[in-house]
Design a protein around this motif. Structure first.
Motif, PDB file in Angstrom:
ATOM      1  N   UNK A   1      -2.624   8.717   6.672  1.00 36.14           N
ATOM      2  CA  UNK A   1      -3.511   8.398   5.551  1.00 36.14           C
ATOM      3  C   UNK A   1      -4.955   8.653   5.952  1.00 36.14           C
ATOM      4  N   UNK A   2      -5.674   9.406   5.127  1.00 29.88           N
ATOM      5  CA  UNK A   2      -7.104   9.626   5.374  1.00 29.88           C
ATOM      6  C   UNK A   2      -7.870   9.095   4.171  1.00 29.88           C
ATOM      7  N   UNK A   3      -8.874   8.312   4.442  1.00 26.58           N
ATOM      8  CA  UNK A   3      -9.643   7.710   3.359  1.00 26.58           C
ATOM      9  C   UNK A   3     -10.610   8.736   2.755  1.00 26.58           C
ATOM     10  N   UNK A   4     -10.523   8.926   1.448  1.00 30.73           N
ATOM     11  CA  UNK A   4     -11.407   9.862   0.752  1.00 30.73           C
ATOM     12  C   UNK A   4     -12.275   9.132  -0.274  1.00 30.73           C
ATOM     13  N   UNK A   5     -12.459   7.846  -0.080  1.00 32.49           N
ATOM     14  CA  UNK A   5     -13.191   7.085  -1.091  1.00 32.49           C
ATOM     15  C   UNK A   5     -14.648   7.551  -1.212  1.00 32.49           C
TER      16      UNK A   5
ATOM     17  N   UNK B   1      -4.029  12.453  -8.562  1.00 32.27           N
ATOM     18  CA  UNK B   1      -4.505  11.660  -9.706  1.00 32.27           C
ATOM     19  C   UNK B   1      -3.397  11.318 -10.686  1.00 32.27           C
ATOM     20  N   UNK B   2      -2.214  11.085 -10.195  1.00 35.70           N
ATOM     21  CA  UNK B   2      -1.102  10.709 -11.075  1.00 35.70           C
ATOM     22  C   UNK B   2      -0.618   9.326 -10.688  1.00 35.70           C
TER      23      UNK B   2
ATOM     24  N   UNK C   1       0.839  -1.193   0.000  1.00 36.49           N
ATOM     25  CA  UNK C   1       0.000   0.000   0.000  1.00 36.49           C
ATOM     26  C   UNK C   1       0.878   1.249   0.000  1.00 36.49           C
ATOM     27  N   UNK C   2       0.222   2.379  -0.326  1.00 32.79           N
ATOM     28  CA  UNK C   2       1.007   3.578  -0.586  1.00 32.79           C
ATOM     29  C   UNK C   2       1.694   4.116   0.663  1.00 32.79           C
TER      30      UNK C   2
ATOM     31  N   UNK D   1     -15.856   4.239 -14.064  1.00 27.32           N
ATOM     32  CA  UNK D   1     -15.230   4.694 -12.820  1.00 27.32           C
ATOM     33  C   UNK D   1     -16.189   4.528 -11.644  1.00 27.32           C
ATOM     34  N   UNK D   2     -17.445   4.940 -11.835  1.00 28.04           N
ATOM     35  CA  UNK D   2     -18.443   4.806 -10.762  1.00 28.04           C
ATOM     36  C   UNK D   2     -18.588   3.332 -10.382  1.00 28.04           C
ATOM     37  N   UNK D   3     -18.701   2.485 -11.389  1.00 32.81           N
ATOM     38  CA  UNK D   3     -18.860   1.052 -11.121  1.00 32.81           C
ATOM     39  C   UNK D   3     -17.666   0.511 -10.344  1.00 32.81           C
ATOM     40  N   UNK D   4     -16.470   0.894 -10.767  1.00 28.64           N
ATOM     41  CA  UNK D   4     -15.264   0.365 -10.113  1.00 28.64           C
ATOM     42  C   UNK D   4     -15.194   0.804  -8.650  1.00 28.64           C
ATOM     43  N   UNK D   5     -15.614   2.042  -8.369  1.00 31.39           N
ATOM     44  CA  UNK D   5     -15.566   2.492  -6.962  1.00 31.39           C
ATOM     45  C   UNK D   5     -16.645   1.755  -6.167  1.00 31.39           C
ATOM     46  N   UNK D   6     -17.839   1.679  -6.753  1.00 31.51           N
ATOM     47  CA  UNK D   6     -18.937   1.006  -6.041  1.00 31.51           C
ATOM     48  C   UNK D   6     -18.617  -0.451  -5.758  1.00 31.51           C
ATOM     49  N   UNK D   7     -17.864  -1.071  -6.658  1.00 33.07           N
ATOM     50  CA  UNK D   7     -17.522  -2.481  -6.447  1.00 33.07           C
ATOM     51  C   UNK D   7     -16.297  -2.659  -5.550  1.00 33.07           C
ATOM     52  N   UNK D   8     -15.764  -1.541  -5.076  1.00 31.18           N
ATOM     53  CA  UNK D   8     -14.626  -1.619  -4.148  1.00 31.18           C
ATOM     54  C   UNK D   8     -13.294  -1.860  -4.826  1.00 31.18           C
ATOM     55  N   UNK D   9     -13.250  -1.680  -6.148  1.00 32.12           N
ATOM     56  CA  UNK D   9     -11.994  -1.928  -6.861  1.00 32.12           C
ATOM     57  C   UNK D   9     -11.045  -0.736  -6.785  1.00 32.12           C
ATOM     58  N   UNK D  10     -11.611   0.443  -6.572  1.00 26.54           N
ATOM     59  CA  UNK D  10     -10.780   1.646  -6.481  1.00 26.54           C
ATOM     60  C   UNK D  10     -11.045   2.355  -5.173  1.00 26.54           C
ATOM     61  N   UNK D  11      -9.996   2.884  -4.574  1.00 23.37           N
ATOM     62  CA  UNK D  11     -10.192   3.729  -3.404  1.00 23.37           C
ATOM     63  C   UNK D  11      -9.303   4.949  -3.556  1.00 23.37           C
ATOM     64  N   UNK D  12      -9.537   5.918  -2.729  1.00 23.38           N
ATOM     65  CA  UNK D  12      -8.748   7.149  -2.829  1.00 23.38           C
ATOM     66  C   UNK D  12      -8.386   7.600  -1.421  1.00 23.38           C
ATOM     67  N   UNK D  13      -7.133   7.992  -1.253  1.00 24.98           N
ATOM     68  CA  UNK D  13      -6.682   8.448   0.061  1.00 24.98           C
ATOM     69  C   UNK D  13      -5.927   9.748  -0.075  1.00 24.98           C
ATOM     70  N   UNK D  14      -5.935  10.504   1.001  1.00 28.31           N
ATOM     71  CA  UNK D  14      -5.020  11.638   1.102  1.00 28.31           C
ATOM     72  C   UNK D  14      -3.875  11.157   1.977  1.00 28.31           C
TER      73      UNK D  14
END
Ligand SMILES: C[S@@+](CC[C@H](N)C(=O)[O-])C[C@H]1O[C@@H](n2cnc3c(N)ncnc32)[C@H](O)[C@@H]1O
Lengths: 87, 139
Positions: free
Chosen positions: A21-25, B136-137, A6-7, A65-78
């Protein structure tokens, strides 16, 4: 670059300290839904300016993109980290 | 150093995108969705950019690097908002040209600089910057 670590780990391995790390998903999904919703609302004007091929591709990408996030395949963090003090 | 296949592909993909002129429709869409008007189409909202100013303690006299900033979002916005200096970098020259134009038209080109460079080989010395952002990179 591809890695299954993980990052936060990668940042620490690269020499950063105090990795936070803060979750922004949730916000990520909201933003992705907004891209989709407003792209549809502005579709005629977007088609006129981008052309059908690009407009279709963007709509498809945004839907995916919406589908991938909804299916838990993508997440976003700060991730915020500080460089280790130099000796 | 010879660019990798990933770098060549990203440069070509994004050069095509950044070569496309913006229109009222694309600007309206961006403003409605993320609140910016830089020709961006990612997921960093203006509220999140404001959070970066705070978290990174950006202010006059500090120097920020934005890696892969496209046409200048969010790096130029962060500099304008906080008063810090900024270097924005990306692969396509077209994006950097647009960013330079934006900094000039907003009157802060004295503290905003654009560099065409890959994130994999940044041409800066150690400790050149007080803060670094990339949004986003993936590279
Ligand atoms: C989705 S855009 C994000 C742009 C901007 N940071 C934002 O948040 O809107 C991704 C950017 O990363 C850049 N990029 C991809 N690979 C890169 C690399 N190896 N070095 C520098 N920039 C790169 C692309 O050219 C593109 O401008």
């Amino acid at each position: 670059m591809a890695s299954n670590r993980d990052q936060a780990d990668l940042l620490a391995a690269a020499g950063f300290a105090e990795v936070e790390e803060a979750d922004f998903t949730g916000e990520f999904l909201e933003t992705a839904l907004r891209w989709l919703r407003f792209s549809r609302e502005l579709e005629p004007a977007l088609r006129a300016s981008l052309g059908d091929d690009v407009a279709d591709q963007q709509l498809a990408d945004r839907t995916e993109m919406v589908t991938a996030i909804e299916e838990g395949l993508l997440k976003r963090s700060l991730l915020v980290a500080a460089a280790r003090p130099r000796k | 150093m010879v660019p990798s296949r990933d770098e060549r592909e990203a440069a070509a993909l994004f050069a095509e995108r950044y070569g496309r002129p913006g229109s009222d429709a694309t600007r309206d869409l961006e403003r409605l969705v993320i609140g910016s008007d830089f020709g961006a189409n990612g997921y960093t909202t203006m509220a999140q950019a404001d959070l970066l100013v705070e978290r990174l303690d950006l202010a006059e006299g500090k120097r920020l690097l934005d890696v892969g900033s496209g046409r200048g979002w969010p790096g130029l916005y962060l500099a304008k908002k906080s008063g810090c200096g900024v270097v924005v970098t990306d692969l396509p020259e077209e994006a950097m040209r647009t960013a330079a134009h934006r900094a000039g038209s907003e009157g802060f080109s004295d503290r905003a600089h654009m560099v065409v460079a890959s994130a994999r080989r940044l041409p800066f010395g150690t400790a050149t910057f007080n803060a670094i952002v990339h949004t986003d990179v993936l590279c």
